[in-house]
Design an enzyme around this catalytic site. Sequence first.
Site, PDB file in Angstrom:
ATOM      1  N   CYS A  74      -0.664   4.104   2.236  1.00  0.00           N
ATOM      2  CA  CYS A  74      -0.341   3.923   3.474  1.00  0.00           C
ATOM      3  C   CYS A  74       0.987   4.378   3.879  1.00  0.00           C
ATOM      4  O   CYS A  74       1.281   4.855   4.833  1.00  0.00           O
ATOM      5  CB  CYS A  74      -0.679   2.457   3.938  1.00  0.00           C
ATOM      6  SG  CYS A  74      -2.259   1.727   3.238  1.00  0.00           S
ATOM      7  N   ASP A  75       1.983   3.518   3.292  1.00  0.00           N
ATOM      8  CA  ASP A  75       3.341   3.736   3.822  1.00  0.00           C
ATOM      9  C   ASP A  75       4.342   4.551   2.984  1.00  0.00           C
ATOM     10  O   ASP A  75       5.446   4.675   3.540  1.00  0.00           O
ATOM     11  CB  ASP A  75       3.931   2.249   3.867  1.00  0.00           C
ATOM     12  CG  ASP A  75       2.836   1.271   4.532  1.00  0.00           C
ATOM     13  OD1 ASP A  75       2.367   1.689   5.601  1.00  0.00           O
ATOM     14  OD2 ASP A  75       2.724   0.284   4.091  1.00  0.00           O
ATOM     15  N   CYS A 124       0.869  -1.243   0.110  1.00  0.00           N
ATOM     16  CA  CYS A 124      -0.022   0.051  -0.086  1.00  0.00           C
ATOM     17  C   CYS A 124       0.703   1.151   0.022  1.00  0.00           C
ATOM     18  O   CYS A 124       1.477   1.627   1.101  1.00  0.00           O
ATOM     19  CB  CYS A 124      -0.937  -0.062   1.109  1.00  0.00           C
ATOM     20  SG  CYS A 124      -2.171   1.260   1.190  1.00  0.00           S
TER      21      CYS A 124
END
Length: 314
Positions: free
Chosen positions: A137-138, A134
């Site tokens: 997300c990261d 992701c």
Amino acid sequence: MLDFAIIGGGPAGLTAGLYATRGGLDNVTMFEKGMPGGQITQSSEIENYPGAIGEVTGMELMSTWPEQCQRFGLKHEMVGVTRVSKNAEGNFIISKDDGTSEEAMSVLVCTGSTPKRAGFAGEDKLFGKGVSTCATCDGFFYKGKEVAVIGGGDTALEEALYLAKICSKVYLVHRRDEFRSAPNTIERLKTTENIELVLNSVPDEVYGDAMGVTGLRVKSNDGELRDLEVPGVFVFVGNDVNNEVLIQEDDSFLCDMTDWGEVKVDITMKTSVPGLYAAGDMRIDAPKQVVCAAGDGAVAALQAIGYVDEKVNH
Ligand code: FAD
Ligand code: NAP
């Protein structure tokens, strides 16, 4: 009969449960095969849920959601759902893996999706410690650093372009020299200066230390090894949508789906079947984020309240 059945207890299902019960539906059950919370409970850190400041794990973020819903009357049944179908009266039948079934006037399916893993050495061991599926997300954790992206489809290329805006350099590792992606995406990829294409190559091993990933060894199709010194490796080699519950006895889907298995919904989370909604990671064009799944769940529940009211009172 249930007013509203929710299949899946991740952020979408729990938020739908909150809005449906608080919005006046009396008989609402969430069917979740495991502990409620969804896939975010596997995350060691979530930085982008609005209001969650500091080092918040996915488990911590989700810990209060089930209790909040239960206070307004949401029932939770810990069971796997095997199929959602429609009966002659126009209601839905929820078949469960314990052999029993329930009838419901309206249904939300929000069973999520599962990113595939590529299967190279170290990938599972270092997942969440530098290996990710992701970028939204990261990606920010690698601001100004170099990362590697694996894959040659639309997702890999789009996420490589996203990461190239945050990271100093992106190595795009793909096993062929042709991409599956849309031509304009390929063009943008090739003209982005800080993306290096590592083609005809597969990941051989990702390695690291106690702090996480320190590098990725790639192997070209003619056997040459190369070490990429990256702290982050993003794997985008396809996605399994958890859509099994919508498959009918004759192998057709209960509602319209995209070619790659996502549920087609409109902006109110309505599917092609009246009274049936889909939300979160399994729906078309899902951004695959907790905040979006929660928003979808709220929208679907508000629609279901109107649908049930119409059915019962008119
Ligand atoms: P899910 O969370 O996948 O929930 C679906 C639920 O349905 C699951 O609990 C599952 O057990 C249940 N279920 C499935 N099939 C059945 C069945 N047949 N019967 C009964 N129950 C069933 N998002 C962010 O916004 N920020 C982040 O930083 C972030 N980091 C992430 C890190 C990791 C490691 C992972 C895996 C995901 C991350 N995400 C992040 C993505 C986020 O978790 C998802 O977008 C979100 O959880 C989707 O919610 P959902 O409700 O659609 O589905
Ligand atoms: P995908 O199209 O299946 O692409 C997966 C990629 O990963 C392929 O390039 C494949 O290589 C590679 N791959 C698969 N297994 C691998 C392994 N074990 N090791 C190394 N590489 C591996 O998946 P996706 O990109 O997630 O897209 C899924 C669907 O969603 C597609 O139909 C796509 O068009 C669609 N989508 C559309 C958009 C958009 O329209 N904007 C955005 C995202 C996704 P090969 O090419 O050699 O097979």
